[in-house]
Design an enzyme around this catalytic site. Structure first.
Site, PDB file in Angstrom:
ATOM      1  N   LYS A 147       4.722  11.057  17.919  1.00 35.61           N
ATOM      2  CA  LYS A 147       6.136  11.418  17.940  1.00 35.61           C
ATOM      3  C   LYS A 147       6.250  12.920  18.199  1.00 35.61           C
ATOM      4  O   LYS A 147       5.808  13.748  17.393  1.00 35.61           O
ATOM      5  CB  LYS A 147       6.799  11.054  16.617  1.00 35.61           C
ATOM      6  CG  LYS A 147       6.930   9.563  16.360  1.00 35.61           C
ATOM      7  CD  LYS A 147       7.943   8.910  17.290  1.00 35.61           C
ATOM      8  CE  LYS A 147       8.228   7.464  16.916  1.00 35.61           C
ATOM      9  NZ  LYS A 147       9.237   6.857  17.805  1.00 35.61           N
ATOM     10  N   LYS A 243      12.571  -3.618  23.242  1.00 37.79           N
ATOM     11  CA  LYS A 243      12.732  -3.810  21.807  1.00 37.79           C
ATOM     12  C   LYS A 243      13.807  -4.867  21.580  1.00 37.79           C
ATOM     13  O   LYS A 243      14.891  -4.796  22.169  1.00 37.79           O
ATOM     14  CB  LYS A 243      13.137  -2.503  21.116  1.00 37.79           C
ATOM     15  CG  LYS A 243      12.102  -1.394  21.199  1.00 37.79           C
ATOM     16  CD  LYS A 243      12.626  -0.121  20.538  1.00 37.79           C
ATOM     17  CE  LYS A 243      11.598   0.994  20.579  1.00 37.79           C
ATOM     18  NZ  LYS A 243      12.145   2.265  20.037  1.00 37.79           N
TER      19      LYS A 243
END
Length: 325
Positions: A147, A243
């Protein structure tokens, strides 16, 4: 009969991305019961998309009369837009259909459903030294997802690669990079062998991606939710992160995966921060995916009983009883 409720699962340690930190995952568990058989699903309302747990729960419960009148999974696609509410209901319908038919859910979908698959493991945004240390602890994992999306990312990349010289790496910038810094950051990714950079620029501001050299493949996440946005991706992106909470469930996710392949886009299967009840439907997309990022339960202090097993980055659904059987 329809039941749904908000549930909370504490995060193990901390979970930080460019937009902030979280200490818990708030999910909605959905159950649809017919003839004494129950199908379950889970969804994750996401503030980035204007969703809240409370409003999403109400949207789901509002479908109760329609379900009682015979609403099925096909009708659901026209009743609700893509998003978390439809995902929870859609996945519950899939599980219900499989159990009523006494068939494996993959057979209903016409898919080969592997029992094991490698998954990425997420390293939260932190200082270069802290991320390098976290990466070193996870060096046995088959793929690390970093991240990024904040000042100091070049230093983070260098520190992490020094700590894990052999690890496979992908990046998620979470819309945190600026256009003027993009070439430098992509070069830094290429220099350390990053395989994929996910959503470097804000959704709606990604047109410059069509004019720069993709020295590392670039993946769309926030820039596309469902089939309707796919046609705009080629030329800007090389891959798409599918997703279920974006597509509104497995039904549309399968269509997105097929169309992405037709458009020449590689596929990542991703997840929100959630339990095995969210991961299990997403594993049906594994056959389409070059990268699998279904580590949600690993980031929680505890998963649901009957969930997935994880062994050194290998996701194993062999003994899972939560969904699909």
């Amino acid at each position: 009969m329809l039941r749904a409720q908000i549930e909370s699962f504490p995060v193990a340690g901390h979970f930080t991305i460019a937009r902030g930190s979280r200490t818990e995952a708030r999910v909605i568990r959905v159950e649809i019961e017919r003839d004494g058989v129950i199908g379950s699903g889970e969804c994750v309302p996401y503030a980035r998309y204007g969703e809240t747990p409370e409003a999403t729960l109400q949207t789901i419960l509002d479908q109760g009369p329609a379900l009682a009148a015979g609403l099925d999974r096909t009708g659901l696609q026209a009743t609700l837009p893509p998003g978390a509410a439809r995902n929870g209901l859609d996945c519950a319908f899939w599980a219900l259909e499989a159990r009523l038919a006494g068939r494996d859910v993959a057979a209903l979908a016409g898919l080969d459903w592997p029992r094991t698959m490698p998954t990425a493991f997420t390293i939260s945004l932190d200082t270069p030294d802290a991320m390098a240390a976290a990466a070193a602890r996870a060096a046995h994992m088959p793929l690390l997802k970093l991240k990024l999306g904040a000042a100091g990312d070049v230093e983070r990349l260098a520190a992490i690669r020094a700590a894990v010289p052999q690890a496979r790496l992908v990046i998620d910038a979470n819309e945190g990079w600026q256009v003027d810094e993009l070439p430098q950051l992509l070069r830094a990714c290429a220099e350390v062998g990053v395989e994929l950079v996910e959503q470097p620029l804000p959704a709606g501001e990604d047109e410059p991606l069509a004019r720069i050299e993709h020295v590392v493949p670039i993946c769309a996440d926030e820039s596309v939710h469902a089939r309707a946005g796919l046609e705009a991706l080629p030329g800007r992106y090389d891959a798409v992160n599918i997703k279920l909470d974006k597509t509104g469930g497995l039904t549309e996710a399968l269509e997105v995966a097929v169309r992405a392949r037709e458009l020449g886009l590689s596929v990542m299967v991703g997840c929100m921060l959630s339990t095995s009840l969210s991961m299990l439907p997403a594993t049906l997309l594994a056959g389409f995916a070059r990268w699998i990022d279904l580590d949600g339960p690993l980031l929680l202090a505890g998963d649901r009983p009957g969930g997935l097993a994880y062994h050194d980055g290998l996701l194993d659904r062999s003994a899972a009883t939560l969904w699909g059987l």
